[in-house]
Scaffold this active site. Structure first.
Site, PDB file in Angstrom:
ATOM      1  CE  LYS A   1      -2.471  -0.545   3.594  1.00 21.62           C
ATOM      2  NZ  LYS A   1      -1.808  -1.836   3.960  1.00 21.62           N
TER       3      LYS A   1
ATOM      4  CB  THR B   1       5.148   0.298  -2.933  1.00 26.31           C
ATOM      5  OG1 THR B   1       5.893  -0.312  -1.907  1.00 26.31           O
ATOM      6  CG2 THR B   1       5.833   0.354  -4.046  1.00 26.31           C
TER       7      THR B   1
ATOM      8  NE  ARG C   1      -0.088   3.759   9.426  1.00 26.59           N
ATOM      9  CZ  ARG C   1      -0.410   2.432   9.585  1.00 26.59           C
ATOM     10  NH1 ARG C   1      -0.586   2.050  10.943  1.00 26.59           N
ATOM     11  NH2 ARG C   1      -0.082   1.343   8.889  1.00 26.59           N
TER      12      ARG C   1
ATOM     13  CE  LYS D   1       4.307  -3.568   7.267  1.00 25.56           C
ATOM     14  NZ  LYS D   1       5.080  -2.449   6.499  1.00 25.56           N
TER      15      LYS D   1
ATOM     16  CB  ALA E   1      -3.119  -0.604  11.368  1.00 28.60           C
TER      17      ALA E   1
ATOM     18  CG  PHE F   1      -3.412  -4.146   8.924  1.00 26.22           C
ATOM     19  CD1 PHE F   1      -2.151  -4.580   8.523  1.00 26.22           C
ATOM     20  CD2 PHE F   1      -3.413  -3.892  10.598  1.00 26.22           C
ATOM     21  CE1 PHE F   1      -1.046  -4.789   9.550  1.00 26.22           C
ATOM     22  CE2 PHE F   1      -2.253  -4.103  11.234  1.00 26.22           C
ATOM     23  CZ  PHE F   1      -1.151  -4.471  10.813  1.00 26.22           C
TER      24      PHE F   1
ATOM     25  CG  PHE G   1       4.678  -9.103  -6.842  1.00 26.89           C
ATOM     26  CD1 PHE G   1       4.578  -7.886  -6.298  1.00 26.89           C
ATOM     27  CD2 PHE G   1       4.617  -9.911  -5.654  1.00 26.89           C
ATOM     28  CE1 PHE G   1       4.338  -7.220  -5.344  1.00 26.89           C
ATOM     29  CE2 PHE G   1       4.174  -9.234  -4.398  1.00 26.89           C
ATOM     30  CZ  PHE G   1       3.964  -7.981  -4.250  1.00 26.89           C
TER      31      PHE G   1
ATOM     32  CD1 TRP H   1       9.096  -2.154  -5.235  1.00 25.39           C
ATOM     33  CD2 TRP H   1       9.893  -3.492  -6.996  1.00 25.39           C
ATOM     34  NE1 TRP H   1      10.123  -2.931  -4.630  1.00 25.39           N
ATOM     35  CE2 TRP H   1      10.665  -3.840  -5.875  1.00 25.39           C
ATOM     36  CE3 TRP H   1      10.039  -4.418  -8.025  1.00 25.39           C
ATOM     37  CZ2 TRP H   1      11.723  -4.603  -5.963  1.00 25.39           C
ATOM     38  CZ3 TRP H   1      10.902  -5.141  -8.129  1.00 25.39           C
ATOM     39  CH2 TRP H   1      11.796  -5.389  -7.090  1.00 25.39           C
TER      40      TRP H   1
END
Length: 831
Positions: free
Chosen positions: A282, A284, A306, A317, A536, A567, A655, A684
């Site tokens: 999200k 990205t 954030r 993460k 979150a 999320f 991807f 990306w």
């Protein structure tokens, strides 16, 4: 003098400075101390440079020079001699006289060629007192003489030749008028500078490599703009930013007052489907979208993100700056301390925790009188209540201001909070994943006199103060919210607040800088606000209202502000709409729903995805059936968005392992399920260029009719609001409250907190409360184990099942790869 000038330079209430000093003090140091935009006399080097260059709008002509030019007419072909006129005035006069067609000469009074030049001149401009040994006869008859020196306005220096056109006394008076004219022009320029300013943004070029390097290598390969340059490009004024190093700056809230009449831009929320434990990108997508809008479509846009916690950064993460060629730079600064906001929250949170335990100890060990005397001591022979104590007296219905007039009953009522230790809900925090702090015992030292109780630590981003920072709309609002925080109940069952403890002002002081959003930039040089980072799962999981409000003013009416919810749409988006939008009053224009083929395959029955473990072949090879089966989760999240009446665009984060057929299938199903559009994105690997189609789809969707509405009315009972979320958003059959949860609901309702919105604390890995249930679970009963209240933040949060507010470190955390080069001081191994 310079110190006073510098002080006035920084005073936002002073729009211009005029200097009236003795001639000997008009040094370059003094003149150049005045900020060019406040230089009413136009004597600084910057102003003179602009004047010589011919920038009429950006410069001011020195008043004495303006007066001379006003007095002189028809200069074409005439010869003008400047005598004793040096420095800024002399240089400016020469420039302007030549521009009017005059031939200019300059000379000192002691120069050997003075007599010759005086005889040649049609006009003589005198800049300083004439020595007695220079006879008036040297000046040819008919010469116009203009004197700009204050010393030359007296009788004894009259040149005496009646056939000379002397204009001595006129210059001083006229210069005063010209200075007033400069003041008016300066004020007009200041007023204009306060208005909304069109962006003059210089975007940074990207040269994507294949294969895509690591995030930190990409970040280091780009040279970011200095943050003060970026601030100026987007219309921020010098006194509206506080610079932290080269690439970060705090933005002051005064901007909201300056641009209060400026229409807002469009408001875009990036949400997602139910993610895998790896996250679906999200952040990205958010960065790729603003890079596409601004760097490739020339539309003003702002990303609002954030601030990441050190917990995930050093845990599993990793960071939250985006990734690949769609990220915020410098990424190591973004992912570490940034400007210290989380440290400020930690300090404020733990000050309040310390105040609670200390107050209980002192109340347990002192009489009413001793306690009162210490709370309201005699200082320098005077005894008085502090302002926060006076406010407490008023809340208690005691309308007295003299400490000596309270009765014994009033003293006891004022001095004793009578906190019930078993009801304390306020925990200490630390910004590190530390599972061994989930349950602790405090007060074991002998000095604590047997006051031992069980407590715990939460991670800093789970603090209610963080949630308040994200939802507050002003400094005053933040102070009021901090004061309303309920930390425990007293022995009569009444809430005890931070205001009762007398700590509100101190908390606000610790948070005074944290309330200002931090300005950074994307890889392509577009602006980003990084502000607040509420959990979150436990809190509402969105960046700050203030960052969004400021950004919406800065982008202008046709611009876009893109912010991200934590999320899946069932958690972050639902809380964004029902909690954040209520607090801000802002109406969203469009939702971007992020999906990945990887996550859809998981929801279609694919094997478990585990952070740190290699992906199974189902996720790296084409499997259309798994994708089709998993699209049920995408369809459900689209339906959740439609509950709020906002158009949705699906962004498929592509991807390299995704096949074209899988990508086409997802986009087809998304459109059939009610999405306004569905677009594959390659930001990306390609930066903003890879999200141009997404940006175009968002622009079109944002122009659609918007029928935004909240999911429930605040007037409904707490249990009914929980049930609506469970059934309409999660797809539950019903809810089931534990006896403890029901008791807590009854108490909050009785205490007057029943009209607050609901902030569900639930796993993000499933629409249900069971992480292993993928796809779209149905028929389940949602268990509510506990119900807590964040009164300062302004929401009730039910705990679904068991929710941890303190993550733990895995066997091999991210910190194994992180290091610092002791020679270059560069961070290594950060993602």
């Amino acid at each position: 003098i310079v110190d006073e000038i510098v002080r006035l330079n920084e005073d936002p209430n002073v729009q211009g400075l005029a200097l009236d000093l003795p001639e000997s003090l008009y040094s370059s140091k003094v003149l150049n101390a005045v900020k060019p935009e406040k230089d009413v006399d136009g004597l600084s080097d910057v102003n003179l440079g602009r004047l010589v260059r011919g920038d009429a709008y950006d410069c001011l002509v020195p008043p004495a020079v303006s007066a001379v030019m006003e007095l002189l007419e028809d200069l074409g072909g005439k010869t003008v001699l400047l005598v004793g006129a040096g420095g800024a005035v002399g240089a400016t006069l020469q420039c302007l006289l030549q521009r009017e067609g005059a031939a200019t000469m300059s000379c000192r009074w002691k120069a050997p060629q003075l007599r010759t030049k005086l005889h040649q001149a049609d006009v003589v401009v005198v800049g300083s007192r004439k020595p007695d040994d220079v006879p008036v006869s040297w000046i040819k008859p008919g010469t116009t003489i203009i004197s700009c020196s204050p010393d030359l306005l007296s009788e004894k220096h009259n040149y005496g030749q009646q056939n000379n056109h002397a204009a001595e006394n006129a210059v001083g008076s006229l210069a005063i008028a010209m200075r007033m004219q400069n003041m008016v022009k300066n004020t007009e320029r200041w007023i204009q500078s306060q208005q909304y300013r069109k962006w003059d943004l210089r975007c940074l070029k990207l040269q994507p490599l294949s294969p895509v390097p690591s995030d930190i290598e990409i970040s280091r390969a780009q040279s970011p703009k200095a943050v003060d340059v970026l601030a100026k490009e987007i219309g921020l004024l010098t006194d509206e930013i506080e610079i932290y190093g080269q690439t970060k700056a705090k933005v002051r809230l005064s901007l909201l007052e300056r641009l209060k009449d400026q229409p807002d831009g469009k408001y875009v929320l990036v949400a997602g489907i139910t993610p895998t434990p790896l996250g679906e990108g999200k952040s990205t997508v958010t960065i790729g979208l603003v890079q596409a809008l601004t760097a490739h479509l020339n539309i003003n846009s702002f990303a609002c993100l954030r601030q990441p916690s050190q917990g995930p950064t050093f845990g599993v993460k990793g960071g939250a700056a985006g990734g690949g060629y769609a990220q915020v730079i410098p990424m190591e600064e973004f992912n570490l301390h940034l400007t210290g906001d989380i440290h400020a929250i930690t300090a404020a949170n733990n000050l309040l925790a310390a105040a609670i335990d200390a107050r209980i100890l002192h109340e347990n060990t002192q009489s009413d009188k001793a306690l009162y005397n210490r709370l309201v001591p005699v200082v320098n022979g005077v005894r008085g209540f502090s302002s926060i104590q006076l406010a407490r007296l008023r809340r208690l219905g005691i309308n007295k201001t003299d400490p000596g007039t309270l009765t014994e009953e009033e003293i006891s009522k004022f001095a004793r909070l009578d906190i019930d230790p078993s009801t304390i809900t306020w925990q200490r925090v630390v910004d590190t994943n530390d599972r061994f702090l989930r349950k602790i015992t405090v007060g074991q030292a002998k000095t604590e006199k047997g006051f031992v109780r069980q407590a715990q630590f939460d991670i800093a981003v789970a603090s209610e103060i963080m949630a308040i920072l994200a939802l507050t709309t002003s400094l005053q609002d933040m102070k009021e919210r901090l004061g309303r925080m309920v930390v425990a109940n007293d022995k009569k069952g009444e809430p005890v607040t931070a205001e009762d403890l007398g700590v509100t002002g101190a908390l606000a002081v610790l948070m005074k800088d944290a309330i200002k959003p931090t300005l950074m930039q994307t890889l392509e040089g577009t602006p980003v606000f990084v502000h607040a980072g509420p959990f979150a799962n436990i809190a509402h999981g969105n960046s700050s209202v203030l960052a969004d409000k400021i950004a919406l003013k800065l982008v202008g009416e046709k611009g876009f502000v893109v912010t991200e919810a934590g999320f899946g749409a069932d958690i972050g988006m639902e809380k964004f709409f029902n909690i954040k939008c209520r607090a801000s009053g802002l109406v969203p224009s469009v939702v971007v729903l992020v999906a990945t083929v990887r996550a859809l395959k998981m929801h279609g029955g694919g094997p478990n995805v585990t952070a740190g473990a290699p992906l199974k072949k189902e996720y790296t090879e084409e499997n259309l059936q798994l994708v089709a089966d998993g699209c049920c989760n995408l369809q459900k999240q689209i339906q959740i968005t439609q509950l709020f009446g906002v158009p949705v665009v699906v962004a498929l984060n592509v991807f390299k392992t995704d096949s074209p057929a899988e990508v086409d299938l997802v986009c087809k199903i998304a459109k059939q399920s009610g999405a306004f559009d569905a677009v594959p994105c390659n930001h990306w690997s390609a930066g903003g260029k890879g999200a141009v189609k997404l940006a175009q789809a968002v622009e079109k969707a944002a122009s659609q009719k918007n029928s935004f509405k909240y999911l429930y009315s605040l007037e409904l009972p707490i249990v009914e609001k929980i049930r609506i979320i469970a059934q309409k958003v999660y797809g539950a059959q019903d809810i089931e409250l534990s006896p403890a949860a029901q008791s807590q609901v009854d108490r909050y309702t009785q205490q007057g907190f029943g009209n607050l919105p609901i902030c569900m604390a639930k796993t993000h890995l499933s629409l249900s409360h069971q992480p292993e249930r993928k796809g779209v679970p149905t028929g389940f009963i949602l268990p509510i184990s506990e119900v807590r209240a964040s009164i300062g933040a302004g929401f009730i949060y039910p705990l679904v099942g068991t929710m941890s507010t303190m993550p733990g470190l895995p066997t091999r955390p991210c910190f194994y790869d992180i290091d610092l080069d002791s020679v270059t001081e560069q961070v290594k191994g950060l993602f």
